[in-house]
Motif scaffolding. Sequence first.
Motif, short mmCIF file in Angstrom:
data_model
loop_
_atom_site.label_atom_id
_atom_site.label_comp_id
_atom_site.label_asym_id
_atom_site.label_seq_id
_atom_site.Cartn_x
_atom_site.Cartn_y
_atom_site.Cartn_z
N GLY A 183 -8.43 0.01 0.29
CA GLY A 183 -8.74 1.42 0.15
C GLY A 183 -7.60 2.22 -0.43
N SER A 184 -6.41 2.07 0.17
CA SER A 184 -5.30 2.92 -0.28
C SER A 184 -4.87 2.55 -1.69
CB SER A 184 -4.14 2.83 0.70
OG SER A 184 -3.88 1.52 1.04
N VAL A 185 -4.89 1.26 -2.03
CA VAL A 185 -4.47 0.88 -3.38
C VAL A 185 -5.43 1.43 -4.43
CG1 VAL A 185 -4.26 -1.07 -4.94
CG2 VAL A 185 -3.13 -1.13 -2.76
N SER A 186 -6.73 1.33 -4.14
CA SER A 186 -7.66 1.80 -5.17
C SER A 186 -7.59 3.31 -5.31
CB SER A 186 -9.09 1.35 -4.84
OG SER A 186 -9.37 1.62 -3.51
N ILE A 201 -5.82 7.99 -8.42
CA ILE A 201 -5.15 9.30 -8.48
C ILE A 201 -4.06 9.32 -9.54
CG2 ILE A 201 -3.57 10.75 -7.19
CD1 ILE A 201 -5.37 10.71 -5.01
N SER A 202 -3.27 8.22 -9.62
CA SER A 202 -2.15 8.29 -10.57
C SER A 202 -2.65 8.26 -12.01
CB SER A 202 -1.19 7.15 -10.32
OG SER A 202 -1.82 5.92 -10.54
N ALA A 204 0.84 -1.20 0.00
CA ALA A 204 0.00 0.00 0.00
C ALA A 204 0.87 1.25 0.00
CB ALA A 204 -0.92 -0.01 1.22
N ALA A 205 1.96 1.21 0.79
CA ALA A 205 2.85 2.37 0.84
C ALA A 205 3.49 2.61 -0.52
CB ALA A 205 3.93 2.15 1.91
N LEU A 238 -4.16 12.01 -1.26
CA LEU A 238 -3.19 11.02 -0.80
C LEU A 238 -2.92 11.16 0.69
CD1 LEU A 238 -0.75 11.10 -3.80
CD2 LEU A 238 -2.07 9.17 -3.04
N ASP A 239 -2.81 12.42 1.16
CA ASP A 239 -2.63 12.63 2.60
C ASP A 239 -3.78 12.01 3.37
OD1 ASP A 239 -0.27 14.34 2.97
OD2 ASP A 239 -1.32 15.62 1.57
#
Lengths: 127, 228, 87
Positions: C73-76, C81-82, A93-94, C30-31
């Motif tokens: 969540g963070s991966v999607s 975003i990218s 994830a990071a 992202l934050d």
Amino acid sequence: MNPIDFSFGDDGFDLRDAVTAVLVLLAALMCFAAGVGLVRFPDVLSRLHAATKPQILGLIAIVADVAVTNLSVGTVTLAVAIIFFQGLTAPAAAHMTGRAAFRTDHFREDILVVDELTSRPDADRRS
Amino acid sequence: MRARILSGLVPFLGLVLLWMLLWGQFTWLALITGVLLAGLVSITFYLPAVRLSGRLNPWYGLVFLVRLLVDIVRASLQIAWIALKPHYRPSNAIFAVPLRTRSDLVMVFTAEAIALVPGSIVLDIDRDTATLYLHALNVQSAEDVPALRKAVLATERRLILAAGSADDLERLRTGATVAGELAAEAARAAAAGEPGSGRASEPGGGSASASGEDSGTDSGTDSEGART
Amino acid sequence: MIVIVVIAGILMAGGALGALWRIVKGPSALDRIIASDVLVATAMCAIGAEMAINRHTDNLPVLLGLALFGIVGSVSVARFISSRDET
């Protein structure tokens, strides 16, 4: 009654309690450090460091404590699985977040002392 | 052939083991349902097989795991200290680390492991040249970068010793990097393919012969490894 | 023991508040996703600490679920975003 009994509290504070106390406090400190790092660090990439690493140690401490105080096959296997997955998914994830942050220029170049990715030879910033 | 069978079998057995871990019991019922589900998962969610090297050194695997644990503790305390210390002056670095492995698996595990060890997060991976681009926290000057790079290469070294292919081990011994080999190969191909053309000018040809000499043994073992 | 519970509670609450502040304030999406990851990890630590102190293992499956699906969540969001060069 445990064979080793420190009992310096009125509610029977023994060695197991002491271990639990130390590990829980360590985890709490790590959570606190992560929160402070999120607030203090200047850009997305720095905050990623604060978000990824302290939690791993906090979680390992807590889960190891739970597994040790309730020692059984089911608990230990579950604890191993929890640490394994957290250790596997958190860096992924990071990495995804860091890559997105870099490609969308969400970082401060003025605090970088070295930057070898922007100036790499085949610098095609694939979007 | 042995490596091919192993490459299919290891993920399958891993899934079965995972299923039994999740249930927290090692019974026949868990084993049979695990085998059925693992078969179902590997058929329906087909992934291209990861090429395993077919060798595993348990001792170096243990060394890697213990060192990883130590590094996790150190990294966490270090980041916590950086976050909490009174006078924090931000100073970071993004640097490239050319790796010595061609195996995707070792590369991925290196990336995962160094995201947990002191001060680095993988920003980008160049898979063709096996180069990692890392972001490091709290790097005060450019002189600190070689030390960080050495730490990353040490992690990769432990992984290669634990589960790398013979090819990777050879590269580890000679100290050659994949990126360097690729550049040498490309330069040699350009020099050999079109000797009289205008593109392969003097400096290109000169560097090709110079770098071809010192990495000639490496590319020899490499093509050998690709054939087997 | 009660002293330790209080101290740990205050520290964890502090961490969670820091994450919450970053979610509210965070200049970019992202934050916010990083901060919500931290919030989830703090919640995991809190659930585990409660288990450790009260000596039971009822919530270990919850921790496993959070460890498994915390990545989604963070991966999607990162992928989204990218591909869409915006804040």
